[in-house]
Design an enzyme around this catalytic site. Structure first.
Site, PDB file in Angstrom:
ATOM      1  N   LYS A  38       3.318-123.740  63.340  1.00 29.11           N
ATOM      2  CA  LYS A  38       3.117-123.924  61.860  1.00 29.11           C
ATOM      3  C   LYS A  38       4.351-123.207  61.141  1.00 29.11           C
ATOM      4  O   LYS A  38       4.975-122.567  61.671  1.00 29.11           O
ATOM      5  CB  LYS A  38       1.957-123.573  61.373  1.00 29.11           C
ATOM      6  CG  LYS A  38       1.356-121.955  61.647  1.00 29.11           C
ATOM      7  CD  LYS A  38       0.307-121.812  61.264  1.00 29.11           C
ATOM      8  CE  LYS A  38      -0.143-120.252  61.540  1.00 29.11           C
ATOM      9  NZ  LYS A  38      -1.415-119.868  61.203  1.00 29.11           N
ATOM     10  N   TYR A 258      21.176-100.130  42.916  1.00 29.96           N
ATOM     11  CA  TYR A 258      20.094-100.288  41.666  1.00 29.96           C
ATOM     12  C   TYR A 258      19.277 -99.080  41.588  1.00 29.96           C
ATOM     13  O   TYR A 258      18.662 -98.853  42.531  1.00 29.96           O
ATOM     14  CB  TYR A 258      19.402-101.594  41.513  1.00 29.96           C
ATOM     15  CG  TYR A 258      19.929-102.957  41.217  1.00 29.96           C
ATOM     16  CD1 TYR A 258      20.601-103.149  40.173  1.00 29.96           C
ATOM     17  CD2 TYR A 258      20.013-103.969  42.392  1.00 29.96           C
ATOM     18  CE1 TYR A 258      21.428-104.466  39.626  1.00 29.96           C
ATOM     19  CE2 TYR A 258      20.733-105.281  41.955  1.00 29.96           C
ATOM     20  CZ  TYR A 258      21.385-105.233  40.774  1.00 29.96           C
ATOM     21  OH  TYR A 258      21.866-106.436  40.325  1.00 29.96           O
TER      22      TYR A 258
END
Length: 363
Positions: A38, A258
């Site tokens: 899946k 950042y």
């Protein structure tokens, strides 16, 4: 002019997936095994993984009809089980046409199956809620559901199954309690059973029964937080790799990335790697998350951004632009990256974005 591709790819080792499936079969030699593919085979590519396993796999399991039809359209004819069953009566028609097996986990799905008019008899797997408490019939309701399916002329076979909540904790008693609940619900009935996920295959032999369901172990990641002997034989099936695209020397006190989360505490050599959270690399990876540059272990420093990460190249004097960086794979365990990122390997694999090409290798 053809644009230059980013140096990022996920190399999928199909031989490792086949090895891991065989390991599951050796761990539970009396059982058949449904390979769980899946979520695009946990990010590894369901069609290619299914095709590689098809000559040996006893069957496959997916989450929904769309995933199953993709396998059928690729030529895969093995048994395919829908783990969440049908979401509407129309999906039972599709399952019938494609020859799919159905999980039945609630009264509504049971009613749909009983009211169906399939062209061929259906194969149904009744799910029992033995303690996971997501989906499944209550243990006391199982026998009535089983009797109705067994008495239905267009149901050819009925299996029983359950799912474990804590099988990845080998010393916790909850799994044994779930087995007791499951066995109590089936007392006196003889029908094929499926209990074991990857963790149970490797650590709970009493759960193996008729069918096992290897999932994360197919892709080479251990389901356990601690060392378990059988899991040591798993082979990583995905190598996420990129390259250095920038290198600079920074002085003590200089921030990186950042927010300046990381600040150099000495003269440092810093590399930039073409991968970021838009590719599926975990945004919450902490300073110290392992990476390998040219096979040498080093660490992430600074925040992960959308398209780039920064890594510590101090002491790696031979590292240069274009050099290979492994984010996870055979040198860097995905489970280690996951731990440094407060997540699990399942999420790393399934988060790989569509802009990351999957490159298949047989070796």
């Amino acid at each position: 002019m053809t644009p230059q591709a980013r140096p990022l790819s996920a190399r999928i080792h199909l031989d490792a997936i086949l090895h891991n499936y065989r390991l599951a079969k050796r761990a539970a030699p009396a059982a058949r095994a449904l390979a769980i593919i899946k979520a695009n085979a946990y990010g590894h590519g369901a069609v290619r993984v299914g095709q590689a396993l098809a000559p040996e796999a006893d069957g496959f399991a997916v989450a929904c009809v769309a995933e199953a039809l993709e396998l059928r359209e690729s030529g895969i004819r093995n048994r395919v089980l829908l783990l969440e069953g049908a979401f509407s009566p129309d999906e039972i028609v599709l399952a019938d046409r494609a020859g799919l097996a159905l999980v039945v986990h609630c009264q509504q799905q049971l009613d749909w199956v009983l009211a169906a008019r399939p062209e061929r008899p259906l194969e149904c797997w009744i799910k029992i809620d033995s303690g996971m408490h997501r989906v499944g019939f209550a243990p006391g309701d199982f026998r009535a559901a089983h009797a109705r399916l067994r008495g239905c002329p267009h149901v050819a076979a009925v299996h029983a199954m359950t799912h474990f909540a804590r099988a990845d904790e080998p010393r916790h008693p909850y799994t044994a309690n779930q087995v007791e609940v499951f066995d109590g619900a089936l007392q006196g009935l003889q029908l094929p059973c499926s209990l074991a996920n990857s963790a149970a295959i490797l650590a709970w032999p009493q759960t193996h029964r008729d069918w096992v369901r290897p999932g994360i172990m197919l892709y080479g990641a251990s389901p356990f937080a601690e060392a378990v002997a059988r899991a040591a034989g798993l082979r990583p099936a995905m190598t996420l790799e990129s390259a250095l695209i920038s290198i600079r020397d920074l002085a003590p006190g200089e921030p990186v990335g950042y927010g300046g989360r990381f600040v150099c505490d000495r003269p440092m050599r810093v590399g930039v790697v073409a991968v970021g959270y838009a590719d599926g690399y975990p945004r919450h990876a902490k300073d110290g998350t392992p990476v390998a540059v040219n096979g040498q272990l080093t660490r992430v420093i600074g925040r992960v951004s959308m398209d780039m990460i920064t890594v510590d190249l101090t002491g790696l004097d031979n590292a240069g632009l274009g050099d290979r960086v492994e984010l996870w794979g055979r040198r860097v365990a995905a489970a280690d990256v996951a731990r440094w990122s407060d997540t699990i390997a399942y999420q790393l694999f399934t988060s790989i974005s569509r802009r990351v090409p999957l490159v298949y290798a047989s070796g």
